[in-house]
Design a protein around this motif. Structure first.
Motif, PDB file in Angstrom:
ATOM      1  N   PRO A 286       0.815  -1.228   0.000  1.00  0.00           N
ATOM      2  CA  PRO A 286       0.000   0.000   0.000  1.00  0.00           C
ATOM      3  C   PRO A 286       0.849   1.279   0.000  1.00  0.00           C
ATOM      4  O   PRO A 286       0.450   2.296  -0.582  1.00  0.00           O
ATOM      5  CB  PRO A 286      -0.821  -0.118   1.283  1.00  0.00           C
ATOM      6  N   ALA A 287       2.008   1.234   0.655  1.00  0.00           N
ATOM      7  CA  ALA A 287       2.874   2.414   0.677  1.00  0.00           C
ATOM      8  C   ALA A 287       3.394   2.735  -0.730  1.00  0.00           C
ATOM      9  O   ALA A 287       3.479   3.904  -1.125  1.00  0.00           O
ATOM     10  CB  ALA A 287       4.040   2.191   1.635  1.00  0.00           C
ATOM     11  N   VAL A 288       3.742   1.696  -1.470  1.00  0.00           N
ATOM     12  CA  VAL A 288       4.173   1.903  -2.858  1.00  0.00           C
ATOM     13  C   VAL A 288       3.001   2.405  -3.691  1.00  0.00           C
ATOM     14  O   VAL A 288       3.111   3.381  -4.439  1.00  0.00           O
ATOM     15  CB  VAL A 288       4.741   0.603  -3.458  1.00  0.00           C
ATOM     16  N   ALA A 289       1.849   1.742  -3.565  1.00  0.00           N
ATOM     17  CA  ALA A 289       0.679   2.103  -4.370  1.00  0.00           C
ATOM     18  C   ALA A 289       0.262   3.550  -4.137  1.00  0.00           C
ATOM     19  O   ALA A 289      -0.182   4.242  -5.072  1.00  0.00           O
ATOM     20  CB  ALA A 289      -0.476   1.161  -4.053  1.00  0.00           C
ATOM     21  N   ALA A 290       0.406   4.044  -2.913  1.00  0.00           N
ATOM     22  CA  ALA A 290      -0.007   5.414  -2.594  1.00  0.00           C
ATOM     23  C   ALA A 290       0.771   6.440  -3.407  1.00  0.00           C
ATOM     24  O   ALA A 290       0.277   7.549  -3.655  1.00  0.00           O
ATOM     25  CB  ALA A 290       0.180   5.670  -1.097  1.00  0.00           C
ATOM     26  N   ARG A 291       1.964   6.091  -3.835  1.00  0.00           N
ATOM     27  CA  ARG A 291       2.780   7.025  -4.606  1.00  0.00           C
ATOM     28  C   ARG A 291       2.275   7.178  -6.047  1.00  0.00           C
ATOM     29  O   ARG A 291       2.745   8.060  -6.775  1.00  0.00           O
ATOM     30  CB  ARG A 291       4.243   6.582  -4.599  1.00  0.00           C
ATOM     31  N   TYR A 292       1.356   6.322  -6.465  1.00  0.00           N
ATOM     32  CA  TYR A 292       0.798   6.396  -7.816  1.00  0.00           C
ATOM     33  C   TYR A 292      -0.612   6.999  -7.812  1.00  0.00           C
ATOM     34  O   TYR A 292      -1.367   6.823  -8.769  1.00  0.00           O
ATOM     35  CB  TYR A 292       0.772   5.002  -8.439  1.00  0.00           C
ATOM     36  N   ALA A 293      -0.946   7.730  -6.760  1.00  0.00           N
ATOM     37  CA  ALA A 293      -2.302   8.272  -6.615  1.00  0.00           C
ATOM     38  C   ALA A 293      -2.691   9.188  -7.769  1.00  0.00           C
ATOM     39  O   ALA A 293      -3.872   9.279  -8.123  1.00  0.00           O
ATOM     40  CB  ALA A 293      -2.431   9.017  -5.285  1.00  0.00           C
ATOM     41  N   GLY A 294      -1.729   9.855  -8.378  1.00  0.00           N
ATOM     42  CA  GLY A 294      -2.044  10.767  -9.472  1.00  0.00           C
ATOM     43  C   GLY A 294      -1.986  10.140 -10.850  1.00  0.00           C
ATOM     44  O   GLY A 294      -2.202  10.824 -11.857  1.00  0.00           O
ATOM     45  N   ALA A 295      -1.722   8.841 -10.915  1.00  0.00           N
ATOM     46  CA  ALA A 295      -1.614   8.154 -12.201  1.00  0.00           C
ATOM     47  C   ALA A 295      -2.990   7.746 -12.724  1.00  0.00           C
ATOM     48  O   ALA A 295      -4.017   7.954 -12.070  1.00  0.00           O
ATOM     49  CB  ALA A 295      -0.710   6.928 -12.051  1.00  0.00           C
ATOM     50  N   SER A 296      -3.016   7.127 -13.904  1.00  0.00           N
ATOM     51  CA  SER A 296      -4.266   6.665 -14.488  1.00  0.00           C
ATOM     52  C   SER A 296      -4.885   5.562 -13.632  1.00  0.00           C
ATOM     53  O   SER A 296      -4.199   4.931 -12.805  1.00  0.00           O
ATOM     54  CB  SER A 296      -4.024   6.114 -15.890  1.00  0.00           C
TER      55      SER A 296
ATOM     56  N   PHE B 115      -5.802   2.663 -14.576  1.00  0.00           N
ATOM     57  CA  PHE B 115      -5.148   1.386 -14.887  1.00  0.00           C
ATOM     58  C   PHE B 115      -3.872   1.231 -14.063  1.00  0.00           C
ATOM     59  O   PHE B 115      -3.637   0.186 -13.452  1.00  0.00           O
ATOM     60  CB  PHE B 115      -4.807   1.293 -16.377  1.00  0.00           C
ATOM     61  N   THR B 116      -3.045   2.264 -14.033  1.00  0.00           N
ATOM     62  CA  THR B 116      -1.786   2.195 -13.291  1.00  0.00           C
ATOM     63  C   THR B 116      -2.033   2.035 -11.801  1.00  0.00           C
ATOM     64  O   THR B 116      -1.343   1.256 -11.124  1.00  0.00           O
ATOM     65  CB  THR B 116      -0.931   3.436 -13.569  1.00  0.00           C
ATOM     66  N   ARG B 117      -3.003   2.770 -11.268  1.00  0.00           N
ATOM     67  CA  ARG B 117      -3.313   2.668  -9.834  1.00  0.00           C
ATOM     68  C   ARG B 117      -3.737   1.257  -9.449  1.00  0.00           C
ATOM     69  O   ARG B 117      -3.454   0.797  -8.340  1.00  0.00           O
ATOM     70  CB  ARG B 117      -4.418   3.658  -9.462  1.00  0.00           C
ATOM     71  N   GLU B 118      -4.412   0.553 -10.343  1.00  0.00           N
ATOM     72  CA  GLU B 118      -4.826  -0.825 -10.066  1.00  0.00           C
ATOM     73  C   GLU B 118      -3.711  -1.822 -10.368  1.00  0.00           C
ATOM     74  O   GLU B 118      -3.557  -2.824  -9.667  1.00  0.00           O
ATOM     75  CB  GLU B 118      -6.072  -1.160 -10.888  1.00  0.00           C
ATOM     76  N   PHE B 119      -2.939  -1.528 -11.408  1.00  0.00           N
ATOM     77  CA  PHE B 119      -1.891  -2.457 -11.832  1.00  0.00           C
ATOM     78  C   PHE B 119      -0.785  -2.587 -10.796  1.00  0.00           C
ATOM     79  O   PHE B 119      -0.334  -3.701 -10.486  1.00  0.00           O
ATOM     80  CB  PHE B 119      -1.288  -1.998 -13.164  1.00  0.00           C
ATOM     81  N   VAL B 120      -0.319  -1.467 -10.249  1.00  0.00           N
ATOM     82  CA  VAL B 120       0.861  -1.476  -9.376  1.00  0.00           C
ATOM     83  C   VAL B 120       0.682  -2.385  -8.157  1.00  0.00           C
ATOM     84  O   VAL B 120       1.488  -3.295  -7.930  1.00  0.00           O
ATOM     85  CB  VAL B 120       1.250  -0.046  -8.966  1.00  0.00           C
ATOM     86  N   PRO B 121      -0.363  -2.213  -7.339  1.00  0.00           N
ATOM     87  CA  PRO B 121      -0.486  -3.106  -6.171  1.00  0.00           C
ATOM     88  C   PRO B 121      -0.788  -4.547  -6.571  1.00  0.00           C
ATOM     89  O   PRO B 121      -0.317  -5.484  -5.916  1.00  0.00           O
ATOM     90  CB  PRO B 121      -1.630  -2.499  -5.366  1.00  0.00           C
ATOM     91  N   SER B 122      -1.547  -4.735  -7.669  1.00  0.00           N
ATOM     92  CA  SER B 122      -1.855  -6.097  -8.109  1.00  0.00           C
ATOM     93  C   SER B 122      -0.597  -6.833  -8.545  1.00  0.00           C
ATOM     94  O   SER B 122      -0.386  -7.997  -8.193  1.00  0.00           O
ATOM     95  CB  SER B 122      -2.868  -6.051  -9.252  1.00  0.00           C
ATOM     96  N   LYS B 123       0.249  -6.153  -9.317  1.00  0.00           N
ATOM     97  CA  LYS B 123       1.493  -6.768  -9.782  1.00  0.00           C
ATOM     98  C   LYS B 123       2.396  -7.132  -8.608  1.00  0.00           C
ATOM     99  O   LYS B 123       2.941  -8.247  -8.553  1.00  0.00           O
ATOM    100  CB  LYS B 123       2.216  -5.792 -10.719  1.00  0.00           C
ATOM    101  N   LEU B 124       2.560  -6.229  -7.667  1.00  0.00           N
ATOM    102  CA  LEU B 124       3.419  -6.506  -6.514  1.00  0.00           C
ATOM    103  C   LEU B 124       2.869  -7.633  -5.658  1.00  0.00           C
ATOM    104  O   LEU B 124       3.622  -8.452  -5.121  1.00  0.00           O
ATOM    105  CB  LEU B 124       3.579  -5.245  -5.671  1.00  0.00           C
ATOM    106  N   ARG B 125       1.557  -7.682  -5.528  1.00  0.00           N
ATOM    107  CA  ARG B 125       0.927  -8.679  -4.652  1.00  0.00           C
ATOM    108  C   ARG B 125       0.937 -10.075  -5.282  1.00  0.00           C
ATOM    109  O   ARG B 125       1.164 -11.071  -4.590  1.00  0.00           O
ATOM    110  CB  ARG B 125      -0.504  -8.241  -4.332  1.00  0.00           C
ATOM    111  N   ARG B 126       0.697 -10.170  -6.564  1.00  0.00           N
ATOM    112  CA  ARG B 126       0.487 -11.469  -7.212  1.00  0.00           C
ATOM    113  C   ARG B 126       1.740 -12.081  -7.825  1.00  0.00           C
ATOM    114  O   ARG B 126       1.799 -13.285  -8.049  1.00  0.00           O
ATOM    115  CB  ARG B 126      -0.583 -11.333  -8.298  1.00  0.00           C
TER     116      ARG B 126
END
Length: 220
Positions: A12-22, A24-35
């Motif tokens: 979540p700390a990493v994902a929070a840094r993409y708050a201003g992105a699209s 798709f990117t906001r969903e992709f980043v935590p999903s990729k790291l988690r899975r």
């Protein structure tokens, strides 16, 4: 390996840094790291090594893994290169205030920057045949301490057949025309061995049917 609590806090700390992105990117980043099994595998390796120091991430995409290493304290600096300018823009925005530099570069032509740890995940097999050897040689020259790669292993039986089918289907859908030519893992380890590295290879496919392996080459 970082335990579940570490990852539950870090992602979540990493994902929070993409708050201003699209979106798709906001969903992709935590999903990729988690899975992706590579997340826990590489973070665990960094932890056991006492940190990766200055990390050079080749084919860094949106930069989420380099940022994860910085936030976990397992990297002191990150230099990321990727061909996709939109992904680099996302990485730069997310890394604001961190010791990180993300730049657009064609790995088939660019020189590999020097760093303590040179990282490449799921990129080598997407490069043309001649470029694969050139990039590997550049990584061996640039890495002061180690090289870490997640590779597509073409010699893992049904896993390799399944992975090749998925890659070809994906390329047909995207119509990108790129060939899939995974370099045999023994050829990769032999190259690093000749350059003075000690190599270890282990599966990195937990929970998936893919033929991915993790190569660690430590400078002797």
């Amino acid at each position: 390996m970082p335990d579940g609590t570490d990852l539950q806090t870090l992602i979540p700390a990493v994902a929070a840094r993409y708050a201003g992105a699209s979106r798709f990117t906001r969903e992709f980043v935590p999903s990729k790291l988690r899975r992706d099994p590579a997340t826990a595998a590489i973070l665990g390796l960094a932890r056991r090594a006492g940190g990766f120091g200055h990390v050079v991430d080749l084919g860094c995409g949106r930069g989420q893994f380099g940022i994860a290493l910085l936030l976990s304290g397992d990297a002191s600096r990150v230099t990321g290169l990727d061909l996709d300018g939109r992904k680099i823009a996302d990485a730069r925005a997310a890394a604001a205030g961190l010791p990180a530099d993300f730049a657009r570069a064609d790995l088939t032509r660019a020189e590999v920057p020097e760093g303590d740890t040179v990282l490449m995940a799921d990129v080598l097999y997407q490069l043309p045949d001649g470029a694969q050897l050139r990039v590997l040689e550049g990584m061996a020259r640039a890495a002061r301490r180690r090289v870490v790669m997640r590779l597509f292993d073409p010699d893992r039986g049904w896993r390799s057949a399944f992975g090749m089918a998925m890659e070809r289907a994906g390329r047909a859908i995207r119509r990108d025309g790129a060939a899939v030519r995974p370099m045999p893992v023994p050829e990769v380890t032999a190259l690093f061995g000749r350059a003075g590295f000690r190599c270890a290879v282990e599966p990195c496919w937990a929970g998936t049917p893919l033929p991915n392996v993790l190569l660690t080459a430590e400078r002797g």
